[in-house]
Design a protein around this motif. Structure first.
Motif, PDB file in Angstrom:
ATOM      1  N   PHE A 229       6.513 -13.314   0.229  1.00 34.09           N
ATOM      2  CA  PHE A 229       5.714 -12.028  -0.246  1.00 34.09           C
ATOM      3  C   PHE A 229       4.984 -11.877   1.196  1.00 34.09           C
ATOM      4  O   PHE A 229       4.616 -10.567   1.275  1.00 34.09           O
ATOM      5  CB  PHE A 229       4.856 -12.535  -1.084  1.00 34.09           C
ATOM      6  N   GLY A 230       4.643 -12.599   2.038  1.00 34.30           N
ATOM      7  CA  GLY A 230       4.147 -12.125   3.238  1.00 34.30           C
ATOM      8  C   GLY A 230       4.992 -11.287   4.044  1.00 34.30           C
ATOM      9  O   GLY A 230       4.317 -10.276   4.521  1.00 34.30           O
ATOM     10  N   PHE A 231       6.377 -11.558   4.005  1.00 37.87           N
ATOM     11  CA  PHE A 231       7.188 -10.634   4.909  1.00 37.87           C
ATOM     12  C   PHE A 231       7.300  -9.286   4.224  1.00 37.87           C
ATOM     13  O   PHE A 231       7.236  -8.326   4.780  1.00 37.87           O
ATOM     14  CB  PHE A 231       8.530 -11.464   4.956  1.00 37.87           C
ATOM     15  N   MET A 232       7.240  -9.266   3.009  1.00 40.63           N
ATOM     16  CA  MET A 232       7.391  -8.295   2.113  1.00 40.63           C
ATOM     17  C   MET A 232       6.275  -7.405   2.388  1.00 40.63           C
ATOM     18  O   MET A 232       6.462  -5.846   2.499  1.00 40.63           O
ATOM     19  CB  MET A 232       7.472  -8.394   0.621  1.00 40.63           C
ATOM     20  N   ARG A 233       5.154  -7.632   2.255  1.00 43.57           N
ATOM     21  CA  ARG A 233       3.937  -6.889   2.779  1.00 43.57           C
ATOM     22  C   ARG A 233       3.679  -6.283   4.213  1.00 43.57           C
ATOM     23  O   ARG A 233       3.200  -5.389   4.253  1.00 43.57           O
ATOM     24  CB  ARG A 233       2.400  -8.002   2.492  1.00 43.57           C
ATOM     25  N   CYS A 234       4.408  -6.813   4.912  1.00 45.06           N
ATOM     26  CA  CYS A 234       4.684  -6.471   6.491  1.00 45.06           C
ATOM     27  C   CYS A 234       5.868  -5.465   6.429  1.00 45.06           C
ATOM     28  O   CYS A 234       6.182  -5.164   7.608  1.00 45.06           O
ATOM     29  CB  CYS A 234       4.560  -7.469   7.389  1.00 45.06           C
ATOM     30  N   GLY A 235       6.556  -5.368   5.356  1.00 44.47           N
ATOM     31  CA  GLY A 235       7.819  -4.680   5.421  1.00 44.47           C
ATOM     32  C   GLY A 235       7.739  -3.312   5.688  1.00 44.47           C
ATOM     33  O   GLY A 235       6.652  -2.455   5.466  1.00 44.47           O
ATOM     34  N   SER A 236       8.644  -2.409   5.756  1.00 41.69           N
ATOM     35  CA  SER A 236       8.748  -0.936   5.938  1.00 41.69           C
ATOM     36  C   SER A 236       8.732  -0.295   4.695  1.00 41.69           C
ATOM     37  O   SER A 236       8.672   0.959   4.627  1.00 41.69           O
ATOM     38  CB  SER A 236       9.803  -0.561   7.053  1.00 41.69           C
ATOM     39  N   ARG A 237       9.469  -1.190   3.538  1.00 42.25           N
ATOM     40  CA  ARG A 237       9.539  -0.371   2.218  1.00 42.25           C
ATOM     41  C   ARG A 237       8.434  -0.335   1.190  1.00 42.25           C
ATOM     42  O   ARG A 237       7.780  -1.295   1.279  1.00 42.25           O
ATOM     43  CB  ARG A 237      10.814  -1.086   1.606  1.00 42.25           C
ATOM     44  N   LEU A 238       8.143   0.823   0.878  1.00 43.42           N
ATOM     45  CA  LEU A 238       7.227   0.770  -0.093  1.00 43.42           C
ATOM     46  C   LEU A 238       7.141  -0.012  -1.496  1.00 43.42           C
ATOM     47  O   LEU A 238       5.997  -0.470  -1.869  1.00 43.42           O
ATOM     48  CB  LEU A 238       7.052   2.410  -0.530  1.00 43.42           C
ATOM     49  N   PHE A 239       8.186  -0.065  -1.855  1.00 46.13           N
ATOM     50  CA  PHE A 239       8.246  -0.736  -3.180  1.00 46.13           C
ATOM     51  C   PHE A 239       7.953  -2.457  -2.804  1.00 46.13           C
ATOM     52  O   PHE A 239       7.489  -2.936  -3.599  1.00 46.13           O
ATOM     53  CB  PHE A 239       9.646  -0.848  -3.875  1.00 46.13           C
ATOM     54  N   SER A 240       8.597  -2.889  -1.564  1.00 45.33           N
ATOM     55  CA  SER A 240       8.564  -4.307  -1.371  1.00 45.33           C
ATOM     56  C   SER A 240       7.008  -4.552  -1.215  1.00 45.33           C
ATOM     57  O   SER A 240       6.360  -5.463  -1.636  1.00 45.33           O
ATOM     58  CB  SER A 240       9.103  -4.560  -0.123  1.00 45.33           C
ATOM     59  N   ARG A 241       6.300  -3.561  -0.494  1.00 45.59           N
ATOM     60  CA  ARG A 241       4.906  -3.693  -0.338  1.00 45.59           C
ATOM     61  C   ARG A 241       3.815  -3.635  -1.579  1.00 45.59           C
ATOM     62  O   ARG A 241       2.959  -4.472  -1.753  1.00 45.59           O
ATOM     63  CB  ARG A 241       4.345  -2.599   0.760  1.00 45.59           C
ATOM     64  N   LEU A 242       4.462  -2.690  -2.371  1.00 44.54           N
ATOM     65  CA  LEU A 242       3.482  -2.774  -3.799  1.00 44.54           C
ATOM     66  C   LEU A 242       3.894  -3.730  -4.581  1.00 44.54           C
ATOM     67  O   LEU A 242       2.855  -4.497  -5.291  1.00 44.54           O
ATOM     68  CB  LEU A 242       3.974  -1.452  -4.460  1.00 44.54           C
ATOM     69  N   LEU A 243       4.970  -4.436  -4.385  1.00 42.59           N
ATOM     70  CA  LEU A 243       5.246  -5.570  -5.588  1.00 42.59           C
ATOM     71  C   LEU A 243       4.649  -6.823  -4.883  1.00 42.59           C
ATOM     72  O   LEU A 243       3.781  -7.582  -5.528  1.00 42.59           O
ATOM     73  CB  LEU A 243       6.769  -5.900  -5.298  1.00 42.59           C
ATOM     74  N   ALA A 244       4.591  -7.025  -3.548  1.00 39.38           N
ATOM     75  CA  ALA A 244       3.913  -8.139  -3.119  1.00 39.38           C
ATOM     76  C   ALA A 244       2.430  -7.966  -3.227  1.00 39.38           C
ATOM     77  O   ALA A 244       1.777  -8.954  -3.422  1.00 39.38           O
ATOM     78  CB  ALA A 244       4.337  -8.451  -1.618  1.00 39.38           C
ATOM     79  N   GLY A 245       1.884  -6.714  -3.117  1.00 38.87           N
ATOM     80  CA  GLY A 245       0.469  -6.744  -3.071  1.00 38.87           C
ATOM     81  C   GLY A 245      -0.069  -6.794  -4.557  1.00 38.87           C
ATOM     82  O   GLY A 245      -1.087  -7.204  -4.840  1.00 38.87           O
ATOM     83  N   THR A 246       0.880  -6.591  -5.568  1.00 30.11           N
ATOM     84  CA  THR A 246       0.715  -6.446  -7.023  1.00 30.11           C
ATOM     85  C   THR A 246       0.490  -8.199  -7.233  1.00 30.11           C
ATOM     86  O   THR A 246      -0.601  -8.441  -7.884  1.00 30.11           O
ATOM     87  CB  THR A 246       1.281  -5.931  -7.743  1.00 30.11           C
ATOM     88  N   TYR A 247       1.359  -8.697  -6.694  1.00 27.45           N
ATOM     89  CA  TYR A 247       1.405 -10.274  -6.917  1.00 27.45           C
ATOM     90  C   TYR A 247       0.205 -10.873  -6.346  1.00 27.45           C
ATOM     91  O   TYR A 247      -0.531 -11.934  -6.973  1.00 27.45           O
ATOM     92  CB  TYR A 247       2.689 -10.905  -6.405  1.00 27.45           C
ATOM     93  N   VAL A 248      -0.278 -10.674  -5.075  1.00 27.09           N
ATOM     94  CA  VAL A 248      -1.252 -11.358  -4.416  1.00 27.09           C
ATOM     95  C   VAL A 248      -2.615 -10.863  -4.933  1.00 27.09           C
ATOM     96  O   VAL A 248      -3.357 -11.667  -5.331  1.00 27.09           O
ATOM     97  CB  VAL A 248      -1.244 -10.953  -3.030  1.00 27.09           C
ATOM     98  N   GLY A 249      -2.664  -9.851  -5.497  1.00 29.89           N
ATOM     99  CA  GLY A 249      -4.132  -8.999  -5.976  1.00 29.89           C
ATOM    100  C   GLY A 249      -4.154  -9.708  -7.240  1.00 29.89           C
ATOM    101  O   GLY A 249      -5.332 -10.218  -7.724  1.00 29.89           O
TER     102      GLY A 249
END
Length: 297
Positions: free
Chosen positions: A92-112
Motif C-alpha cells: 500500500f505504500g507503493f500504491m500511495r506513491c503510484g501514478s494511478r488514481l485508483f491505486s492511490r484512493l484504495l491505499a488511502g482508504t485503507y490507511v485512513g
C-alpha cells in the motif's frame, strides 16, 4: 615555567540529585524483592513465580510454565504479524506513491480507515466477521496435524487447540500495523529527491527497476528508525488479542493472577519481560541502522 595546577573535578548538583533518585529507586526495588509489605499488608511471594516459568514432573522431566508459553506465543505473534504488516505496508505504500488514481484512493482508504479505528475493534471485527467467513473452509484439525508433522513447526506456530485464534490475531495485528507501515513506506519513498528518479530515467531504467534498485535502498535508511519503533509497538499491541482468548503473555498473566492473587509480582515480571523484548528489538534496529549507514557511505 608556570606551575601546573591539578584539575578539580566537581560533581554538579543535578548529578547528585539523579544519583540520589536512582539510589532510592534501587532501595525500593530491593525492598520489594526481599518481601517488604510497606505497611500495606501485602505478602510478597517471588519464589511462587518459579513454577510458572518451568516445573518438573514426578519423572524429573522439565516442562515450560505458563509464563514461558505465553512468551513463546507473543514472540510468534510478533514474528508473523511483522511479516504481514510490512508486506501490506510495502504494497500500500507503493500504491500511495503510484501514478494511478485508483491505486492511490484504495491505499488511502485503507490507511485512513484502519488508523482511525481502535485496535481492539479491529481485533473483534477480524475475529467475529472475517473468522466466520473463512471458518467453514478451513479444517483446523487437519492443518494442526500437518504443522505437527513438519520439522521445527512448533517453533513458529502454537500447535494447541487455539490455532484458529492465533491466525485471527495475526491477521488483525497485521492489518492494523500495516496501515502505519504503509505511511512509513510512503514517507520514506517521498523523502528521496526527485532528481534520483530523473537520473535513473535518463539512463533508460524502467520505473520498477528504478524503484527497487535506486529509490528503495536510499529510502530504507530513512524508514529503518520508524520501522523499529513500529515493531516495538506491535509487540506491545499484541497484548490486546488476549481479549479473544489467545494464550499470549498477558492472557497467561491474567489466568495466573485469578488463581494465585500474586498481583504485583506477576505484573512486574510481565512488565520486565515486555521490556526485555523491546530492548532486544531496539538493539537489533540500532545494529541494522549502523550497517545500512556503512553500506551507503
Amino acid at each position: 615555567m608556570p606551575a601546573y595546577r591539578k584539575k578539580k573535578y566537581r560533581i554538579s548538583h543535578r548529578l547528585l540529585v539523579d544519583l540520589g533518585l536512582l539510589a532510592l529507586i534501587a532501595m525500593a526495588a530491593l525492598y520489594m524483592l526481599c518481601g517488604g509489605d510497606g505497611g500495606t499488608g501485602y505478602a510478597w511471594d517471588w519464589a511462587g513465580l518459579q513454577k510458572y516459568f518451568a516445573w518438573r514432573d514426578e519423572d524429573g522431566s522439565l516442562h515450560s510454565g505458563l509464563l514461558l508459553r505465553g512468551l513463546g506465543v507473543t514472540l510468534r505473534l510478533g514474528f508473523w504479524s511483522f511479516l504481514l504488516a510490512w508486506g501490506l505496508g510495502l504494497c500500500f505504500g507503493f500504491m500511495r506513491c503510484g501514478s494511478r488514481l485508483f491505486s492511490r484512493l484504495l491505499a488511502g482508504t485503507y490507511v485512513g480507515a484502519v488508523r482511525n479505528i481502535p485496535p481492539l475493534i479491529v481485533v473483534f471485527v477480524v475475529y467475529f466477521f472475517v473468522g466466520m467467513l473463512f471458518e467453514p473452509y478451513i479444517d483446523w484439525a487437519k492443518l494442526r496435524s500437518a504443522l505437527a508433522a513438519a520439522p521445527f513447526a512448533w517453533v513458529l506456530f502454537p500447535l494447541g487447540d487455539n490455532l484458529s485464534f492465533f491466525f485471527s490475531a495475526v491477521l488483525a495485528l497485521g492489518v492494523y500495523e500495516g496501515a502505519y507501515a504503509a505511511e512509513i513506506v510512503r514517507a520514506g519513498l517521498e523523502s528521496v529527491p526527485k532528481g534520483q528518479w530523473e537520473a535513473a530515467a535518463s539512463l533508460g531504467l524502467p520505473r520498477r527497476v528504478t524503484l527497487l534498485r535506486v529509490i528503495l535502498p536510499q529510502a530504507f535508511r530513512l524508514m529503518l528508525p520508524p520501522l523499529i519503533s513500529q515493531s516495538i509497538s506491535l509487540i506491545k499491541d499484541s497484548s490486546i488479542v488476549s481479549a479473544i482468548s489467545v494464550a499470549e503473555l498477558t492472557f497467561q498473566g491474567r489466568e495466573i493472577m485469578n488463581t494465585t492473587y500474586m498481583v504485583f509480582e506477576l505484573w512486574i515480571t510481565i512488565t520486565l519481560m515486555y521490556l526485555g523484548i523491546s530492548l532486544v528489538i531496539a538493539g537489533l534496529g540500532h545494529y541494522l541502522e549502523k550497517r545500512s549507514r556503512w553500506r551507503l557511505v
